[in-house]
Design an enzyme around this catalytic site. Structure first.
Site, PDB file in Angstrom:
ATOM      1  N   ILE A  34       0.847  -1.198   0.000  1.00 56.93           N
ATOM      2  CA  ILE A  34       0.000   0.000   0.000  1.00 56.93           C
ATOM      3  C   ILE A  34       0.879   1.243   0.000  1.00 56.93           C
ATOM      4  O   ILE A  34       2.044   1.180   0.430  1.00 56.93           O
ATOM      5  CB  ILE A  34      -0.970   0.036   1.214  1.00 56.93           C
ATOM      6  CG1 ILE A  34      -0.220  -0.203   2.523  1.00 56.93           C
ATOM      7  CG2 ILE A  34      -2.110  -0.945   1.044  1.00 56.93           C
ATOM      8  CD1 ILE A  34      -1.034   0.094   3.754  1.00 56.93           C
ATOM      9  N   TYR A 142      -9.354  -8.571  16.740  1.00 57.55           N
ATOM     10  CA  TYR A 142      -8.397  -9.410  15.999  1.00 57.55           C
ATOM     11  C   TYR A 142      -8.929 -10.843  15.905  1.00 57.55           C
ATOM     12  O   TYR A 142      -9.005 -11.432  14.822  1.00 57.55           O
ATOM     13  CB  TYR A 142      -7.056  -9.374  16.740  1.00 57.55           C
ATOM     14  CG  TYR A 142      -5.934 -10.123  16.076  1.00 57.55           C
ATOM     15  CD1 TYR A 142      -5.374  -9.678  14.879  1.00 57.55           C
ATOM     16  CD2 TYR A 142      -5.402 -11.269  16.656  1.00 57.55           C
ATOM     17  CE1 TYR A 142      -4.324 -10.357  14.288  1.00 57.55           C
ATOM     18  CE2 TYR A 142      -4.348 -11.944  16.076  1.00 57.55           C
ATOM     19  CZ  TYR A 142      -3.813 -11.492  14.891  1.00 57.55           C
ATOM     20  OH  TYR A 142      -2.769 -12.171  14.311  1.00 57.55           O
TER      21      TYR A 142
END
Ligand code: SER
Length: 316
Positions: A34, A142
């Protein structure tokens, strides 16, 4: 020949896995990254790279089409403690991102590896030698994304025949790219402090056991499961894998074998401690051993020797 797209190639696992895949396979091993996390050095020079933001399905599809990708390693994720501070972003990356990957894989016929974690287990899973198939009710974002990701990956296999495979990684320990924002990260940081001759401030309390693994074993697991003959598979998403389990006292005393003056004091971080307390002490990895031949090479002592030697060589 194999053409692989690694999404998250500059992260903790991706930076090493991409290089390892390039050393094994002759095809295109594409480093997806990214903006702001561009590949550098050897990772940049040794093969193709493309901007692939996992939240952008079009970008994934374009990279898959451009390089004739047959396998996607989906390594984009926020680690546990960071995910707690940014739960919405953790969901976008972990779930919307995975959905994008699976849709591209369905349409363009790719196999998909997505790491799961010891974080899929929660307070009322069995703590010791946690079985492969048991209650998974994590309370962290998570863990929520990892359990949901396992279910979604199995759904794509059963419903659409997408070749999804996964392992539940323990804390991964490496001297190459530091992790960021994980609960198990202390077991990496401790080696840096020891080699630098600093006092290590441990954020996890004595007596807190968690499963850990040396990165080279973790990379091998990710590659071997994607190479495995699936005729032996009773599971897919995801396999428990294990190598060693220790608490801060045990790793500290192992380090003292090689750096006798090493000292550690405790400054427990309540967030990380709560996460660690909810995770297993150790996993039972019998199914991975039986179904595709998983076997770790490093134990705590051989890992410690190598970590110290490598960090000294790096001159950290
Ligand atoms: N290393 C991870 C974490 O601590 C666990 O999978 O977040």
């Amino acid at each position: 020949m194999k053409n692989v797209l690694v999404i998250g190639s500059t992260g903790q696992i991706g930076s090493e896995l991409t290089m390892k895949l390039r050393s094994i396979y002759s095809g295109n091993i594409v480093a997806g990254y990214i903006a702001g996390a561009e590949p550098k050095g050897e990772l940049k020079e040794s093969g193709p790279s493309e901007i692939v933001d996992i939240t952008n399905r079009q970008q994934i599809a374009e990279a898959v089409s451009k390089y004739g990708i047959d396998t996607i390693y989906n390594l984009a994720a926020l680690l546990s403690a960071v995910a707690e501070s940014k739960p919405q972003l953790a969901w976008r990356i972990g779930m919307d991102g995975l959905f994008n990957v699976l849709e591209v894989a369905r349409e363009m016929n790719c196999a998909v590896f997505t790491p799961s974690s010891i974080g899929v287990f929660g307070n009322n899973s069995p703590k010791d030698k946690t079985p492969q198939d048991t209650i998974r009710n994590p309370k962290t974002m998570y863990g929520v994304t990892k359990v949901s990701g396992e279910l979604l990956s199995d759904y794509y296999f059963n419903r659409f025949g997408v070749d999804t495979r996964s392992v539940r990684f323990p804390g991964l320990i490496s001297y190459v790219t530091p992790p960021g924002g994980g609960t198990t990260d202390y077991a990496v940081d401790i080696y840096y402090s020891a080699v630098r001759g600093e006092v290590f401030k441990c954020p996890i309390a004595a007596g807190t056991f968690m499963d850990m693994m040396y990165m080279s074993d973790g990379l091998r697991a990710a590659i071997e499961i994607m190479e495995a003959d699936t005729s032996g598979f009773l599971h897919r998403n995801s396999f428990n894998i294990a190598a060693m389990s220790f608490d801060p006292e045990i790793i500290a005393s192992n380090i003292r074998k090689y750096i006798p003056g090493f000292t550690m004091k405790y400054e427990v971080d309540p967030l990380r401690q709560a996460i660690a307390d909810s995770w297993p002490n150790s996993l039972d990895d019998t199914c991975a051993r039986r179904e595709w031949g998983w076997k770790p090479e490093y134990d705590l002592d051989s890992m410690t020797r190598d970590m110290i030697e490598q960090l000294k060589e790096k001159g950290i």
